[in-house]
Structure formats: structure tokens, C-alpha cells
Write an enzyme that holds these catalytic residues in place. Structure first.
Site, PDB file in Angstrom:
ATOM      1  N   GLY A  35       0.842  -1.192   0.000  1.00  0.00           N
ATOM      2  CA  GLY A  35       0.000   0.000   0.000  1.00  0.00           C
ATOM      3  C   GLY A  35       0.873   1.236   0.000  1.00  0.00           C
ATOM      4  O   GLY A  35       2.103   1.151   0.119  1.00  0.00           O
ATOM      5  N   LEU A  36       0.251   2.379  -0.133  1.00  0.00           N
ATOM      6  CA  LEU A  36       0.984   3.644  -0.156  1.00  0.00           C
ATOM      7  C   LEU A  36       1.682   3.919   1.175  1.00  0.00           C
ATOM      8  O   LEU A  36       1.311   3.352   2.211  1.00  0.00           O
ATOM      9  CB  LEU A  36       0.019   4.795  -0.463  1.00  0.00           C
ATOM     10  CG  LEU A  36      -0.631   4.817  -1.850  1.00  0.00           C
ATOM     11  CD1 LEU A  36      -1.721   5.887  -1.889  1.00  0.00           C
ATOM     12  CD2 LEU A  36       0.407   5.064  -2.940  1.00  0.00           C
ATOM     13  N   SER A  37       2.666   4.797   1.137  1.00  0.00           N
ATOM     14  CA  SER A  37       3.278   5.279   2.370  1.00  0.00           C
ATOM     15  C   SER A  37       2.201   5.964   3.207  1.00  0.00           C
ATOM     16  O   SER A  37       1.417   6.767   2.691  1.00  0.00           O
ATOM     17  CB  SER A  37       4.387   6.280   2.035  1.00  0.00           C
ATOM     18  OG  SER A  37       4.961   6.807   3.208  1.00  0.00           O
ATOM     19  N   GLY A  38       2.123   5.603   4.485  1.00  0.00           N
ATOM     20  CA  GLY A  38       1.108   6.186   5.352  1.00  0.00           C
ATOM     21  C   GLY A  38      -0.223   5.463   5.322  1.00  0.00           C
ATOM     22  O   GLY A  38      -1.176   5.883   5.980  1.00  0.00           O
ATOM     23  N   SER A  39      -0.302   4.360   4.574  1.00  0.00           N
ATOM     24  CA  SER A  39      -1.573   3.626   4.472  1.00  0.00           C
ATOM     25  C   SER A  39      -1.893   2.847   5.741  1.00  0.00           C
ATOM     26  O   SER A  39      -3.053   2.505   5.987  1.00  0.00           O
ATOM     27  CB  SER A  39      -1.547   2.668   3.280  1.00  0.00           C
ATOM     28  OG  SER A  39      -0.525   1.702   3.442  1.00  0.00           O
ATOM     29  N   GLY A  40      -0.866   2.554   6.544  1.00  0.00           N
ATOM     30  CA  GLY A  40      -1.081   1.786   7.769  1.00  0.00           C
ATOM     31  C   GLY A  40      -0.490   0.395   7.723  1.00  0.00           C
ATOM     32  O   GLY A  40      -0.761  -0.420   8.612  1.00  0.00           O
ATOM     33  N   LYS A  41       0.314   0.101   6.720  1.00  0.00           N
ATOM     34  CA  LYS A  41       0.901  -1.237   6.569  1.00  0.00           C
ATOM     35  C   LYS A  41       1.654  -1.682   7.822  1.00  0.00           C
ATOM     36  O   LYS A  41       1.393  -2.753   8.368  1.00  0.00           O
ATOM     37  CB  LYS A  41       1.871  -1.278   5.381  1.00  0.00           C
ATOM     38  CG  LYS A  41       1.281  -0.954   4.043  1.00  0.00           C
ATOM     39  CD  LYS A  41       2.329  -1.022   2.947  1.00  0.00           C
ATOM     40  CE  LYS A  41       3.490  -0.082   3.142  1.00  0.00           C
ATOM     41  NZ  LYS A  41       3.102   1.354   3.150  1.00  0.00           N
ATOM     42  N   SER A  42       2.601  -0.866   8.249  1.00  0.00           N
ATOM     43  CA  SER A  42       3.437  -1.229   9.399  1.00  0.00           C
ATOM     44  C   SER A  42       2.622  -1.293  10.682  1.00  0.00           C
ATOM     45  O   SER A  42       2.854  -2.159  11.534  1.00  0.00           O
ATOM     46  CB  SER A  42       4.586  -0.232   9.561  1.00  0.00           C
ATOM     47  OG  SER A  42       5.479  -0.306   8.468  1.00  0.00           O
ATOM     48  N   SER A 109       6.144  -1.760  -2.063  1.00  0.00           N
ATOM     49  CA  SER A 109       6.211  -2.693  -3.205  1.00  0.00           C
ATOM     50  C   SER A 109       5.208  -2.287  -4.288  1.00  0.00           C
ATOM     51  O   SER A 109       4.209  -2.972  -4.494  1.00  0.00           O
ATOM     52  CB  SER A 109       5.991  -4.138  -2.757  1.00  0.00           C
ATOM     53  OG  SER A 109       4.931  -4.284  -1.853  1.00  0.00           O
TER      54      SER A 109
END
Length: 201
Positions: A35-42, A109
């Protein structure tokens, strides 16, 4: 990239993946958060790691920023470097899956081809693509690292979502709404892992 040396042969281990999985009481697999940076992945991956730990599941979180401090410290953000970054992480994740771990990877990615490359590495039933779908406007409002601000100001080039493309997954194994509560998303992921018989019901 160095070519494969025909004198280097694969050495089979006496302890199999199946034996390790039996000992640990769950299967090895990769959940690939994209997902985009800031999407909440981490954030979501971290919450899932905590939940798995509490359930006694052996897991490990590979974070996009962290690997660039070591394993991928020599790589930049060109298309070739991004591809090599994902290849390296995929290989490490594959070894961890062979050890019987549930591996969580949080990487932008942005290209479908690289995500498919890792899926092919892992094999059937071992790769779960997790699309954390959060609108660009929300990601930009969050901007936890101040990267969108830099990209908009022209201080950061080739930034995904601004001047570099993010290719949305066409067939993600699970599609998460990144605006939902993290606790809700974690439950969805645990349910999926149980449905796929990776962890016990």
C-alpha cells in the site's frame, strides 16, 4: 547481478519444513502488506505480530524502513533498486517460511511484477497479498514521516503516489480498508489465517 554458478548445489536439510511446522503447531507463510506510504501497513502488521505472539505463533515482521538500515542499505529508490530490494526481502522471507515462521512484510512494493515474483518464490498457499487500501488524501494527511510534504515541495523525487506509480493489486488475497480500526483489521487477518489453516482455529 552475478550469474548462478553450476558448482554451487542446493544442500538439503535433515529437518524438513513440515517437521518444524509440526513442532511449532502452525504452518509457515508470508503475509505481504502492500500500500501507499502512510496507508497503515506497518501499524497493522505490528498489531498482527502482537496478536500472533499472544497466541503462541512464531512470527517475524520485516519492515520496509528497517531492512534499508542493513540488508538493503546499499539500495536507492530507482526501479532497479526497488526490484532488488523486494527480491532480497522475498528470499529472506522464503528462508523464514522454511523455518516454519509466519512472516509479516510491510513494503510499499508498488509494482505488480515484483509482488508476483515473491509469490512465485514462495509457492502455492505460502504467500498472502494484503492490500492496505487507504486513499492518497488520507495517507498525505497522516504523513507520519513528512515524506509527502517533501515530495510536494520537489525535495523528494520518485515518491510513490506523487511522481511514481503505485500499481493497485488486481487479485489481493485480502483487501483491507485502511480507514478502519486497526483492531478490526487484525481480526480480519486472524480469521483469514485460520480459514487457510495456517494457524489453529
Amino acid at each position: 547481478m552475478a550469474q548462478h554458478d553450476e558448482n554451487v548445489v542446493w544442500h538439503a536439510h535433515p529437518v524438513t519444513r513440515e517437521a518444524r511446522e509440526h513442532l511449532q503447531g502452525h504452518r509457515g507463510a508470508v503475509l505481504w502488506f502492500t500500500g501507499l506510504s502512510g496507508s497503515g501497513k506497518s501499524t497493522v502488521a505490528g498489531a498482527l505480530e502482537q496478536a500472533l505472539h499472544q497466541l503462541g505463533v512464531s512470527s517475524y515482521l520485516l519492515d520496509g524502513d528497517n531492512v534499508r538500515h542493513g540488508l538493503c542499505r546499499d539500495l536507492g529508490f530507482s526501479d532497479d533498486d526497488r526490484k532488488e530490494n523486494i527480491r532480497r526481502v522475498g528470499e529472506v522471507a522464503r528462508l523464514m517460511v522454511d523455518a516454519g515462521l509466519v512472516v509479516l512484510t510491510a513494503f510499499i512494493s508498488p509494482h505488480r511484477a515484483e509482488r508476483q515474483m515473491v509469490r512465485d518464490m514462495l509457492g502455492e498457499g505460502r504467500f498472502i497479498e494484503v492490500f492496505v487500501d487507504t486513499p492518497l488524501a488520507i495517507c498525505e494527511a497522516r504523513d507520519p514521516k513528512g515524506l509527502y510534504k517533501k515530495a510536494r515541495a520537489g525535495e523528494l523525487r520518485n515518491f510513490t503516489g506523487i511522481d511514481a506509480e503505485y500499481q493497485v493489486p488486481l487479485h489481493a488475497d485480502i483487501h483491507l480498508d485502511g480507514e478502519q480500526l486497526v483492531t478490526h483489521l487484525t481480526r480480519q487477518l486472524l480469521d483469514l489465517l485460520r480459514q487457510q489453516d495456517i494457524i489453529k482455529p
